[in-house]
Design a protein around this motif. Structure first.
Motif, PDB file in Angstrom:
ATOM      1  N   ALA A  14       0.854  -1.182   0.000  1.00  0.00           N
ATOM      2  CA  ALA A  14       0.000   0.000   0.000  1.00  0.00           C
ATOM      3  C   ALA A  14       0.889   1.231   0.000  1.00  0.00           C
ATOM      4  O   ALA A  14       1.804   1.347   0.808  1.00  0.00           O
ATOM      5  CB  ALA A  14      -0.906   0.009   1.229  1.00  0.00           C
ATOM      6  N   GLY A  15       0.638   2.135  -0.932  1.00  0.00           N
ATOM      7  CA  GLY A  15       1.534   3.270  -1.122  1.00  0.00           C
ATOM      8  C   GLY A  15       2.811   2.843  -1.813  1.00  0.00           C
ATOM      9  O   GLY A  15       3.900   3.333  -1.501  1.00  0.00           O
ATOM     10  N   HIS A  41      -2.544   6.168  -4.641  1.00  0.00           N
ATOM     11  CA  HIS A  41      -3.688   6.927  -4.133  1.00  0.00           C
ATOM     12  C   HIS A  41      -4.595   7.488  -5.221  1.00  0.00           C
ATOM     13  O   HIS A  41      -5.806   7.274  -5.195  1.00  0.00           O
ATOM     14  CB  HIS A  41      -3.185   8.056  -3.244  1.00  0.00           C
ATOM     15  N   ASN A  42      -4.030   8.246  -6.167  1.00  0.00           N
ATOM     16  CA  ASN A  42      -4.878   8.889  -7.177  1.00  0.00           C
ATOM     17  C   ASN A  42      -4.076   9.189  -8.445  1.00  0.00           C
ATOM     18  O   ASN A  42      -2.952   8.695  -8.609  1.00  0.00           O
ATOM     19  CB  ASN A  42      -5.535  10.160  -6.620  1.00  0.00           C
ATOM     20  N   ASP A  69      -8.421   5.497  -2.970  1.00  0.00           N
ATOM     21  CA  ASP A  69      -8.348   6.338  -1.783  1.00  0.00           C
ATOM     22  C   ASP A  69      -8.809   5.463  -0.623  1.00  0.00           C
ATOM     23  O   ASP A  69     -10.005   5.215  -0.446  1.00  0.00           O
ATOM     24  CB  ASP A  69      -9.246   7.564  -1.938  1.00  0.00           C
ATOM     25  N   LEU A  70      -7.880   4.983   0.155  1.00  0.00           N
ATOM     26  CA  LEU A  70      -8.184   3.975   1.163  1.00  0.00           C
ATOM     27  C   LEU A  70      -8.913   4.536   2.381  1.00  0.00           C
ATOM     28  O   LEU A  70      -9.307   3.764   3.263  1.00  0.00           O
ATOM     29  CB  LEU A  70      -6.909   3.254   1.595  1.00  0.00           C
ATOM     30  N   THR A  71      -9.112   5.848   2.415  1.00  0.00           N
ATOM     31  CA  THR A  71      -9.932   6.415   3.493  1.00  0.00           C
ATOM     32  C   THR A  71     -11.421   6.273   3.195  1.00  0.00           C
ATOM     33  O   THR A  71     -12.248   6.510   4.081  1.00  0.00           O
ATOM     34  CB  THR A  71      -9.614   7.902   3.721  1.00  0.00           C
ATOM     35  N   LYS A 122      -6.853   4.837  11.005  1.00  0.00           N
ATOM     36  CA  LYS A 122      -7.936   3.987  10.506  1.00  0.00           C
ATOM     37  C   LYS A 122      -7.486   3.144   9.324  1.00  0.00           C
ATOM     38  O   LYS A 122      -7.766   1.933   9.261  1.00  0.00           O
ATOM     39  CB  LYS A 122      -9.148   4.838  10.128  1.00  0.00           C
ATOM     40  N   VAL A 123      -6.794   3.768   8.365  1.00  0.00           N
ATOM     41  CA  VAL A 123      -6.297   3.013   7.212  1.00  0.00           C
ATOM     42  C   VAL A 123      -5.339   1.917   7.673  1.00  0.00           C
ATOM     43  O   VAL A 123      -5.390   0.781   7.191  1.00  0.00           O
ATOM     44  CB  VAL A 123      -5.623   3.948   6.196  1.00  0.00           C
ATOM     45  N   ALA A 124      -4.460   2.244   8.624  1.00  0.00           N
ATOM     46  CA  ALA A 124      -3.514   1.242   9.129  1.00  0.00           C
ATOM     47  C   ALA A 124      -4.237   0.079   9.795  1.00  0.00           C
ATOM     48  O   ALA A 124      -3.866  -1.087   9.615  1.00  0.00           O
ATOM     49  CB  ALA A 124      -2.542   1.886  10.104  1.00  0.00           C
TER      50      ALA A 124
END
Length: 257
Positions: A14-15, A41-42, A69-71, A122-124
């Motif tokens: 991720a990332g 991300h985008n 966008d993982l949020t 939260k994403v983590a």
């Protein structure tokens, strides 16, 4: 006998488009990974993600690129579902995502607080949760946090505070997943020579950080270089599997616990 090498493994980063994530992808491909899934991300990171994917395939691994966008609600579950559909299995999951804010507590808005904890906490948590459900037995799960977890400093309250939770997630997950042979760890780099660092710092602060580590004089920038972290990531997701539930600060003596 269980093997803990990287050869033949499927990896999700991720990332993973650029900076540390991109270098990890390139390195693990050279170590014999079979498949590397690169999340970004985008649209602003799309070109970097494709460049990393090309480097991965030149090194002999298969690359898949997914944007999200993982949020956003459901995005993390969707990323793991796509990973499983594309690769068929998952052996190593690495989360490099983070957002930094340098600001006094008194000046930090509720919106900034919410954004910092959405990305860094939260994403983590969701990444760890989904990885635990999808990793094969004897898998490896690694989160990138920050060496500020060992610092006594102002202005980084939301960044260090949001990342601090990941240390506790790591310990809990290592206990919960240990019966399946899955190791769970976190690495906290020092200030790294990437745009992620410079965007928040004034020239005076940059000058300080470049001399703050015990080994600063042996770095070409004085800061933690991406190349300083990549070997530790490689170790933790392979031969270093017996270490689990740990948060390791890798920073040349910038901070310690």
């Amino acid at each position: 006998m269980t093997t803990h090498s990287i050869t033949g493994k499927t990896i999700l980063i991720a990332g993973g488009a650029k900076n540390l994530g991109g270098q990890i992808a390139r390195d693990l491909a050279k170590q014999g990974a079979k498949t590397i899934v690169i999340h970004h991300h985008n649209h602003t990171s799309a070109a970097a993600a494709q460049a990393t994917a090309q480097a991965v395939e030149l090194a002999g691994a298969k690359a898949f690129v997914f944007q999200a966008d993982l949020t956003q609600t459901g995005a993390m579950a969707d990323l793991f579902a796509k990973t499983m559909q594309a690769a068929g299995s998952l052996d190593i999951a690495i989360n490099t995502i983070g957002k930094v804010l340098k600001k006094p507590i008194a000046d930090t808005t509720d919106a900034e607080f919410d954004a910092m904890f959405a990305i860094n906490t939260k994403v983590a948590f969701q990444f760890i949760r989904e990885a635990g459900q999808h990793l094969s037995n004897n898998g490896k799960l690694l989160s990138i946090v920050t060496s500020l977890l060992g610092a006594y400093t102002p202005f980084y309250s939301t960044y260090a505070g949001a990342k601090a939770a990941v240390e506790h997630f790591t310990r809990a997950a290592s206990k919960e997943l240990g019966a399946r042979g899955i190791s769970v760890n976190a690495i906290g780099p020092g200030p790294m020579d990437t745009p992620f660092f410079y965007g928040q710092e004034e020239p005076e602060a940059v000058a300080y950080h470049k001399t703050a580590a015990a080994l600063s004089g042996f770095s070409h920038t004085g800061l933690t270089d991406v190349e300083d972290i990549v070997p530790h990531v490689r170790f933790m997701v392979s031969d270093g599997w017996w270490m689990t539930g740990q948060t390791i600060l890798v920073n040349g003596g910038y901070t310690t616990k």
